[in-house]
Design a protein around this motif. Structure first.
Motif, PDB file in Angstrom:
ATOM      1  N   TYR A  82      -1.653   3.636  -1.568  1.00  0.00           N
ATOM      2  CA  TYR A  82      -1.029   2.314  -1.482  1.00  0.00           C
ATOM      3  C   TYR A  82      -0.810   1.930  -0.015  1.00  0.00           C
ATOM      4  CZ  TYR A  82       2.558  -1.339  -2.015  1.00  0.00           C
ATOM      5  OH  TYR A  82       3.277  -2.515  -1.934  1.00  0.00           O
ATOM      6  N   ASP A  83      -0.234   2.843   0.754  1.00  0.00           N
ATOM      7  CA  ASP A  83       0.051   2.544   2.159  1.00  0.00           C
ATOM      8  C   ASP A  83      -1.226   2.334   2.968  1.00  0.00           C
ATOM      9  OD1 ASP A  83       2.782   2.621   1.760  1.00  0.00           O
ATOM     10  OD2 ASP A  83       3.016   4.693   2.444  1.00  0.00           O
ATOM     11  N   MET A  84      -2.269   3.105   2.682  1.00  0.00           N
ATOM     12  CA  MET A  84      -3.545   2.933   3.378  1.00  0.00           C
ATOM     13  C   MET A  84      -4.128   1.543   3.143  1.00  0.00           C
ATOM     14  SD  MET A  84      -5.674   6.397   2.613  1.00  0.00           S
ATOM     15  CE  MET A  84      -4.942   8.011   2.838  1.00  0.00           C
ATOM     16  N   ILE A  85      -4.059   1.093   1.892  1.00  0.00           N
ATOM     17  CA  ILE A  85      -4.600  -0.223   1.563  1.00  0.00           C
ATOM     18  C   ILE A  85      -3.812  -1.317   2.290  1.00  0.00           C
ATOM     19  CG2 ILE A  85      -4.991  -1.899  -0.295  1.00  0.00           C
ATOM     20  CD1 ILE A  85      -6.912   0.431  -0.436  1.00  0.00           C
ATOM     21  N   VAL A  86      -2.482  -1.252   2.211  1.00  0.00           N
ATOM     22  CA  VAL A  86      -1.648  -2.263   2.858  1.00  0.00           C
ATOM     23  C   VAL A  86      -1.902  -2.298   4.369  1.00  0.00           C
ATOM     24  CG1 VAL A  86       0.738  -2.923   3.405  1.00  0.00           C
ATOM     25  CG2 VAL A  86       0.135  -2.219   1.073  1.00  0.00           C
TER      26      VAL A  86
END
Length: 242
Positions: A82-86
């Motif tokens: 999730y954090d990588m995508i954001v």
């Protein structure tokens, strides 16, 4: 049908001439966001070029794996994904915003794309990140995948994707790049494959079975040896059929 291509995957701070020319033959592109390839300057310049040529802009986030070009499976938790995508999509959004463009879609790259296709937890992490960034973003994902259904249930618009230059198994999954027959590398083979997709929504698997697909977008891999030639031929075929 939308024709997309992965671009901005150079390691130099400029767009290659081939990338610029490919933009003339596709309707959307997926820009590397610095993890598997590309960098801040390449992202910005690719955004400018796409806006100038009226091509839809998408983010192409991947695993932090420049040595493996994002194509090696990695063990990250859903929260980390999730954090990588954001992080990656947010960076590209910033360049699109300052150039007064619109971010059209998100398409995960490489191993992240394949691992998320039919893994509910990983797919949900990607879907939630895209939705939280902007619920109007379109998610590009493997045709027939679990991720497509998860994204629709969340309320995202989905473009189910097929590949112009990859071979498939009978279950609709891609043949691994570790296999010698994973890539379609001849113009004749590519045109036969793409004609089946555009005219009959079908693919022939490596097991010689017919697969029905409901695809909205067709991908050309920008790093492929024949990317520009394939893009030209597919654009001509698309125009001929319509």
């Amino acid at each position: 049908m939308d024709i997309n291509c992965d671009l901005g995957e150079s390691y130099d701070a400029f767009i290659t001439g081939r990338d610029e020319e490919i933009l003339d033959y596709v309707t959307s592109i997926n820009i590397a966001c610095g993890y598997h390839a590309g960098d801040h300057s390449i992202m910005h310049q690719t955004v400018r070029s796409a806006i100038r040529k009226n091509v839809h802009i998408g983010a192409h986030p991947g695993y932090p794996d420049r040595e493996g070009f994002g194509r090696r499976n990695m063990a990250f938790s859903p929260a980390e994904i999730y954090d990588m995508i954001v992080y990656q999509v947010g960076a590209l959004q910033a360049y699109v915003r300052i150039e007064e463009g619109t971010l059209h879609h998100v398409k995960p790259h490489g191993a992240l794309y394949n691992q998320c296709a039919n893994d509910q937890e990983k797919a949900s992490a990607v879907v939630n990140a895209v939705y939280d960034l902007h619920p109007q973003l379109i998610l590009y994902c493997l045709a027939g995948s679990q991720m497509a259904g998860i994204a629709r249930d969340k309320g995202l618009q989905v473009y189910e994707e097929v590949f112009s230059d990859r071979r498939y198994h009978h279950d609709g999954t891609l043949v691994s790049r570790q296999e010698p027959n994973a890539l379609i590398q001849t113009e004749e083979g590519m045109l036969k494959h793409v004609t089946g997709i555009l005219t009959a929504n079908e693919i022939f698997s490596v097991q010689s079975t017919k697969i029905k697909v409901a695809a909205h977008t067709l991908c050309i891999h920008g790093d492929g040896r024949h990317a520009l030639d394939f893009a030209k031929k597919i654009a001509a075929l698309r125009q001929q059929l319509h």
